[in-house]
Design an enzyme around this catalytic site. Structure first.
Site, PDB file in Angstrom:
ATOM      1  N   LEU A 129       0.762  -1.398   0.019  1.00 21.84           N
ATOM      2  CA  LEU A 129       0.245   0.093  -0.101  1.00 21.84           C
ATOM      3  C   LEU A 129       1.083   1.132  -0.063  1.00 21.84           C
ATOM      4  CD1 LEU A 129      -2.567  -0.637   2.820  1.00 21.84           C
ATOM      5  CD2 LEU A 129      -3.105  -0.333  -0.255  1.00 21.84           C
ATOM      6  N   LYS A 136      15.375  -6.229   4.258  1.00 17.25           N
ATOM      7  CA  LYS A 136      15.487  -4.751   5.560  1.00 17.25           C
ATOM      8  C   LYS A 136      16.401  -5.174   6.336  1.00 17.25           C
ATOM      9  CE  LYS A 136      10.808  -3.899   6.590  1.00 17.25           C
ATOM     10  NZ  LYS A 136       9.901  -4.361   7.426  1.00 17.25           N
TER      11      LYS A 136
END
Ligand code: ATR
Length: 279
Positions: free
Chosen positions: A21, A71
């Site tokens: 999103l 990450k």
């Protein structure tokens, strides 16, 4: 908004990225704030990570987000790390300052801000955190940093809860941390679900028995699909204060943007607009 020579590019690198999103959130914020920038999602395979980062740098991308599975691995390609990213050993935001890439982590901070904006106090609080994965780690370390008094970590795989407890204690020795389900939760102020229990399509699942909590305890979920999980619906119907997960996603995104642009931006209007699209 007109895209021209002065438009700045921001983006997301991860794999997969197609359900993200982040482009919706950032492009909405750019448009609402009249910022001449665009945000795109780039699927980057692990073996291409270094080249992708170098490419971002050489074409002067001002900043980008980093998601699963990069990450941790991204850190070796960065020039600097801020304190929280260093503590967490994970980066979700990179800022390009004149060719110097600095890594940040806004995941946990986004959640802490969400609690604060909902009037939920962290300092001195007694908190139950369900789950011991990446999301729990980012949140629970920051809860400890923000001065939580007690944290009880409950996880299906107890080993992971114990490891997380040891890691938090290593950084913040004054927090009282326990693992495993307790008999009595009446003294606890806040329950946070970071597991995937209750997430679409398993909307009928509940990760915790709400009856164990005292009436004054707040209940938060980081799941945002559905917007209101069964856990939150049960808590709401019993009169508990509830905190929905979409706000964390939006807060961490807008916090990244604040780092890139070096200015404060409104988060509430973005949460309201994106929530509407979900209904
Ligand atoms: P995230 O980055 O979202 O935290 P994760 O690192 O995969 O994702 O962690 C998922 C968390 O949800 C874990 O705490 C996991 O429990 P285990 O450590 O036992 O795997 C928890 N979880 C996922 N599915 C679950 C289920 N059906 N019941 C209970 N816990 C579950």
């Amino acid at each position: 908004m007109k895209i021209d020579y002065s438009t700045s590019l921001y983006g997301l690198i991860g794999d997969p990225v197609e359900k993200s999103l982040s482009p919706d959130i950032h492009n909405l914020s750019f448009s609402n704030n009249e910022i001449n920038s665009v945000y795109l999602a780039f699927q980057v395979k692990s073996e291409e990570l270094q080249k992708a980062v170098e490419g971002m740098k050489s074409i002067g991308v001002k900043g980008f987000n980093v998601t699963i599975p990069h990450k941790v691995d991204i850190i070796k390609y960065l020039d600097e790390l801020d304190e929280e990213a260093e503590m967490l050993g994970a980066v979700n935001t990179v800022k390009n300052e004149n060719g110097v890439l600095k890594g940040y982590n806004t995941d946990g901070r986004g959640f802490i801000e969400l609690l604060k904006s909902n009037g939920v106090e962290v300092e001195g609080s007694k908190i139950i955190i369900l789950g011991a994965g990446g999301a729990s780690r980012g949140i629970s370390m920051l809860l400890a940093k923000e001065g939580a008094a007690k944290i009880n970590i409950v996880n299906r795989t107890e080993d992971k809860a114990v490891r997380l407890k040891e890691e938090i204690s290593g950084h913040f020795s004054s927090v009282d941390i326990t693992t495993g389900l307790k008999d009595d939760y009446t003294e606890y102020d806040l329950l946070i679900n970071t597991t995937s229990v209750g997430m679409y399509p398993n909307d009928d699942e509940v990760p915790f028995d709400i009856e164990l909590l005292s009436d004054s305890a707040a209940v938060a979920d980081i799941i945002y699909k559905p917007l209101r999980t069964k856990l939150l619906k049960e808590a709401d119907s019993k009169g508990h204060k509830i905190v929905e997960g979409l706000g964390m996603l939006i807060n961490q995104a807008i916090l990244s943007e604040e780092i890139w642009l070096d200015r404060e931006l409104d988060k509430k209007s973005i949460i309201d607009e994106i929530s509407k699209q979900f209904k």
